[in-house]
Design an enzyme around this catalytic site. Structure first.
Site, mmCIF file in Angstrom:
data_model
loop_
_atom_site.group_PDB
_atom_site.id
_atom_site.type_symbol
_atom_site.label_atom_id
_atom_site.label_comp_id
_atom_site.label_asym_id
_atom_site.label_seq_id
_atom_site.Cartn_x
_atom_site.Cartn_y
_atom_site.Cartn_z
ATOM 1 N N SER A 135 2.241 -70.350 -2.498
ATOM 2 C CA SER A 135 1.353 -70.245 -3.654
ATOM 3 C C SER A 135 0.141 -69.411 -3.279
ATOM 4 O O SER A 135 -0.374 -69.521 -2.151
ATOM 5 C CB SER A 135 0.910 -71.642 -4.106
ATOM 6 O OG SER A 135 -0.189 -71.562 -4.989
ATOM 7 N N ARG B 106 38.947 -52.705 -35.775
ATOM 8 C CA ARG B 106 38.030 -52.380 -34.668
ATOM 9 C C ARG B 106 36.606 -52.443 -35.166
ATOM 10 O O ARG B 106 36.307 -51.995 -36.266
ATOM 11 C CB ARG B 106 38.323 -50.983 -34.094
ATOM 12 C CG ARG B 106 37.409 -50.606 -32.900
ATOM 13 C CD ARG B 106 37.812 -49.283 -32.259
ATOM 14 N NE ARG B 106 39.179 -49.345 -31.776
ATOM 15 C CZ ARG B 106 40.170 -48.559 -32.215
ATOM 16 N NH1 ARG B 106 39.926 -47.638 -33.123
ATOM 17 N NH2 ARG B 106 41.393 -48.690 -31.736
#
Length: 356
Positions: free
Chosen positions: A275, A314
């Site tokens: 951190s 399609r």
């Protein structure tokens, strides 16, 4: 934050997977499309639809082909698919006879779908191999520490003591089931979707099925009696499988993150994340990434299911959606197996933990 976190120069090491990403780069796509055209030419020559010399020329010249990617990109922006531009480049390198024989009876979707199936099958094989390795690691952990008593938690609260083997089973067994499901899904997912202009193979006459069978066999794909151009349930099944993989590993990651809380202290993770403001912290980055990837794929799965709706024979819209989502889902699944392996390499039971 990035448009493409999986191959981002910074975020890629956290969220990406180089081996999976390589299955979906432009070079892999073009090579798989060339594999289809070579296989198609050989199959059609074997069935007497084109001259054997033309098939030999196609195979030889395509092996030496180097794509002009700028021209392919320009053609794709114009046509919505890369195949017309690719065929134009290929035909300039072939004899007139071979150029005429190239792509006979096929359409753009045949080429693109074949390339996708080849590369998705390759990606699945990588993921499956890693799942096998993860299962082996969980087995080793159980042999070493499975008899240890830990606290079970129900609804985020301490419940009753249980064996650590019980927890390990909940992390390992879904992975084994994922491997079993892949064997079930493969023949429906990794198919040769081949049908020509409108999906009926009409341009090949009575030899259409024989050609399809030969092409599928050469490419290592399953064959089908129909084109499946607009029937995408097998692809949706595979996308669901990818989400199940990340979901199973996300469960492991979530449990690990909870067990690593200071207040629980059941597990310890060597080399946790640091951190910038609290140097005493060791953040469970890997487990958190597993949760993130699980949620990411679960989100994309809903989008992939939208691509099931192909209008008529399609769809440009539904089809294009697959191109956007499937590579991300496969790469996320690969990243999850990679990260899980890294987590397991550094994760252990905490001696004297609070729930002992």
């Amino acid at each position: 934050m990035s448009v493409g976190p999986f191959q981002h120069p910074i975020l890629g090491r956290l969220l990406g997977d180089d081996a999976l990403a390589a299955c979906f780069d432009a070079a892999a796509d073009v090579e798989a499309m060339l594999d289809f055209e070579r296989a198609l030419a050989r199959a059609e020559a074997a069935e007497g639809l084109i001259e054997p010399a033309a098939a030999e020329s196609i195979a030889m010249d395509l092996a030496r082909f180097e794509a002009d990617y700028d021209a392919l990109a320009e053609g794709t922006a114009r046509d919505g698919v890369v195949v017309p531009a690719l065929l134009k480049q290929l035909r300039t390198r072939l004899s007139p006879q071979a150029a005429q024989a190239l792509h006979k009876g096929a359409t753009s979707q045949d080429v693109i779908d074949a390339s996708a199936a080849i590369r998705l099958k390759r990606a699945a094989s990588i993921i499956d191999g890693r799942l096998a390795d993860l299962i082996g690691r969980f087995d080793e952990w159980e042999a070493k520490a499975g008899a240890t008593t830990v606290m079970a938690h129900t609804r985020m609260q301490a419940a009753k003591p249980t064996s650590f083997a019980r927890k390990l089973a909940a992390w390992r067994d879904p992975l084994a089931r994922c491997r079993a499901r892949l064997a079930e899904v493969s023949d429906r997912a990794f198919l040769l979707r081949f049908g020509g202009a409108v999906g009926d193979r009409a341009d090949l006459g009575e030899r259409g099925q024989a050609v399809a069978d030969r092409v599928a066999a050469e490419l290592g794909l399953a064959s089908s009696a129909t084109s499946l151009h607009s029937e995408r349930d097998g692809i949706a099944e595979f996308a669901s499988w990818l989400s199940l993989v990340t979901g199973a590993l996300g469960k492991f990651g979530q449990d690990a993150a909870l067990s690593l809380q200071n207040e629980v202290g059941e597990l310890k993770l060597a080399g946790g994340g640091g951190s910038s403001a609290m140097p005493h912290k060791s953040n469970p980055v890997g487990p958190e990434v597993l949760v993130t990837l699980a949620r990411f794929n679960a989100t994309l799965l809903a989008g992939l299911h939208q691509s099931l709706v192909h209008e008529n024979e399609r769809s440009g819209a539904a089809w294009t959606l697959e191109w956007m989502l499937l590579p991300q889902m496969a790469t996320a699944s690969g990243a999850a197996t990679r990260v899980a392996g890294e987590v397991l390499a550094h994760l252990s039971l905490a001696p004297g933990g609070k729930d002992d």
